[in-house]
Write an enzyme that holds these catalytic residues in place. Structure first.
Site, PDB file in Angstrom:
ATOM      1  N   ARG A  94       0.869  -1.177   0.000  1.00 18.33           N
ATOM      2  CA  ARG A  94       0.000   0.000   0.000  1.00 18.33           C
ATOM      3  C   ARG A  94       0.908   1.230   0.000  1.00 18.33           C
ATOM      4  O   ARG A  94       1.955   1.229   0.664  1.00 18.33           O
ATOM      5  CB  ARG A  94      -0.894   0.045   1.237  1.00 18.33           C
ATOM      6  CG  ARG A  94      -2.115  -0.841   1.151  1.00 18.33           C
ATOM      7  CD  ARG A  94      -3.133  -0.305   0.129  1.00 18.33           C
ATOM      8  NE  ARG A  94      -4.295  -1.160   0.034  1.00 18.33           N
ATOM      9  CZ  ARG A  94      -4.423  -2.188  -0.808  1.00 18.33           C
ATOM     10  NH1 ARG A  94      -3.438  -2.492  -1.638  1.00 18.33           N
ATOM     11  NH2 ARG A  94      -5.537  -2.890  -0.844  1.00 18.33           N
ATOM     12  N   GLU A 120      -4.075   7.613  -5.097  1.00 21.79           N
ATOM     13  CA  GLU A 120      -4.056   7.118  -6.480  1.00 21.79           C
ATOM     14  C   GLU A 120      -5.298   7.601  -7.213  1.00 21.79           C
ATOM     15  O   GLU A 120      -6.409   7.290  -6.759  1.00 21.79           O
ATOM     16  CB  GLU A 120      -3.991   5.585  -6.480  1.00 21.79           C
ATOM     17  CG  GLU A 120      -2.688   5.058  -5.909  1.00 21.79           C
ATOM     18  CD  GLU A 120      -2.758   3.591  -5.486  1.00 21.79           C
ATOM     19  OE1 GLU A 120      -3.817   2.974  -5.657  1.00 21.79           O
ATOM     20  OE2 GLU A 120      -1.770   3.087  -4.965  1.00 21.79           O
ATOM     21  N   HIS A 130      -1.117   0.988  -9.518  1.00 24.27           N
ATOM     22  CA  HIS A 130      -1.770  -0.044  -8.694  1.00 24.27           C
ATOM     23  C   HIS A 130      -2.280  -1.173  -9.611  1.00 24.27           C
ATOM     24  O   HIS A 130      -3.479  -1.475  -9.649  1.00 24.27           O
ATOM     25  CB  HIS A 130      -2.925   0.545  -7.877  1.00 24.27           C
ATOM     26  CG  HIS A 130      -3.324  -0.317  -6.715  1.00 24.27           C
ATOM     27  ND1 HIS A 130      -3.773   0.201  -5.531  1.00 24.27           N
ATOM     28  CD2 HIS A 130      -3.343  -1.669  -6.556  1.00 24.27           C
ATOM     29  CE1 HIS A 130      -4.063  -0.785  -4.694  1.00 24.27           C
ATOM     30  NE2 HIS A 130      -3.809  -1.937  -5.298  1.00 24.27           N
TER      31      HIS A 130
END
Ligand code: NAD
Length: 359
Positions: free
Chosen positions: A268, A297, A325
């Site tokens: 993360r 993000e 991601h």
């Protein structure tokens, strides 16, 4: 097998689970459940319809902010949550009859699990859809960094420097070097096995891993976090984001890493203080960083790391790899999440034991 379905209101009906799973028909008087997908899914929801369509109305909101959920989730029997939204107490207190909050993914730091528990709503995740993909991505980022692949490609593409390997000097042989893992869970273990296959010396810091697991796997446990930092060639994060792990890799931690070492993060974004990376690359000790995840993000355009990474005159331009991601993603993995999450929802709707409850 007999099961009870309190979800059907005043008349508690007892019915064979076999009937429910094998039959298209629903018992007379049974209202349809309502399942809401909060974010991320914007297609025709074929996997969810296949598993839940006979008993539930499924709505996909494609939301990115909690505000967009208001007025659409209050009557949901189950709420499916991906990673584009945060579910706080504010939303949880609005849920009138929700039987399950399912995080369609591994990390559940975007759901207020404590608030859900206080309201008696289980939160479950899907822990096993993309373990291999994320481990592959971590190793992929490591190889792209340590073999100079990304660095050389980036420089040749913009016609910087000579067309030979010398620009990347010095690169180091991986065999025998320390691959340091923070968090030896499912993904950390899968990454450890891959790094071992490359001949690396795998060490890890994870205070919650039971004694002996390291022996079975053939990896080295390091008791103190600082000790791990001091010996890594590559540091790879695989822990969840918690109060303990937020900024576990900060400027101080980076300063303890050996000169010429690398950082990889597929866990993360907020486990790393990303604002500290540009200086760690410009002045050392980092030779490069590969990050699949960022604290926000997409990141704000003025984030110091993003600014440095976009600037061809900054060393971060060639030495930092950013991904959006994406480590979890493969077509197979994505289908796995959707199917496994929908099956868990189905169990919850029918009052069956729910797998992978995290609160
Ligand atoms: P897991 O629960 O199997 O493993 C996490 C490990 O971290 C556990 O062994 C735990 O003991 C350890 N840990 C917890 N606190 C720690 C601490 N303070 N210091 C060191 N170790 C600690 O989870 P997993 O399936 O391996 O996934 C790991 C993380 O990867 C998830 O929490 C998620 O945030 C992230 N993830 C990212 C992607 C992606 O696309 N980039 C996809 C899936 C998962």
């Amino acid at each position: 097998m007999l099961v009870a379905f309190p979800a059907w209101g005043d008349t508690t009906e007892i019915i064979s689970a076999e009937f429910l799973y094998n039959s298209e028909a629903r018992p007379v008087g049974m209202s349809r459940f309502q399942v809401v997908i909060a974010d991320f899914i914007t297609d025709a929801m074929a996997p969810e319809r296949e598993i839940l369509g006979d008993v539930a109305t499924i709505v996909s909101l494609g939301a990115s902010r909690e505000d967009e959920l208001i007025g659409h989730v209050e009557q949901a029997d189950a709420l499916m949550i991906y990673h584009n939204i945060t579910i706080s107490e504010r939303i949880i207190t609005r849920l009138q009859k929700c039987k399950l909050l399912i995080r369609c993914g591994v990390g559940y730091d975007n759901v207020d699990c404590v608030a859900a528990r206080a309201r008696g709503i289980p939160v479950a995740n899907v822990p096993d859809y993309g373990t291999e993909e994320v481990a592959d991505s971590a190793i992929g980022l490591m190889l792209a960094l340590t073999r100079g692949i990304a660095f050389l490609n980036r420089r040749l593409q913009r016609q910087a420097g000579e067309w030979n390997y010398m620009q990347a000097v010095p690169l180091r042989r991986l065999r025998g070097r320390v691959f340091g893992i923070i968090g030896l869970g499912r993904i950390g273990t899968a990454a450890a096995l891959r790094a071992k296959a490359l001949g690396m010396d795998v060490a890890f810091y994870d205070p919650y891993v039971r004694d002996g697991y390291d022996k079975a796997l053939g990896v080295r446990r390091v008791e103190k976090f600082e000790e791990l930092l001091q010996q890594v060639f590559v540091l790879s994060l695989h822990c969840p984001l918690t109060d303990e792990t937020r900024h576990i890799v900060d400027a101080r931690a980076l300063a303890l890493m050996p000169s010429g070492s690398y950082l990889v993060n597929t866990s993360r974004g907020a486990t790393v203080d990303t604002a500290a990376i540009p200086e760690a690359i410009r002045r050392g000790p980092l030779a490069g960083a590969g990050l699949d995840v960022l604290p926000g993000e997409p990141p704000p355009p003025d984030h110091p790391l993003v600014v440095a990474w976009r600037d061809p005159n900054d060393p971060c331009h060639d030495r930092v790899i950013l991904n959006p991601h994406a480590a979890f993603y493969s077509e197979e993995g994505l289908l796995d999440i959707r199917v496994k999450a929908a099956r868990t929802v189905r169990r919850a709707l029918f009052g069956e034991p729910i797998r992978n409850v995290v609160n």
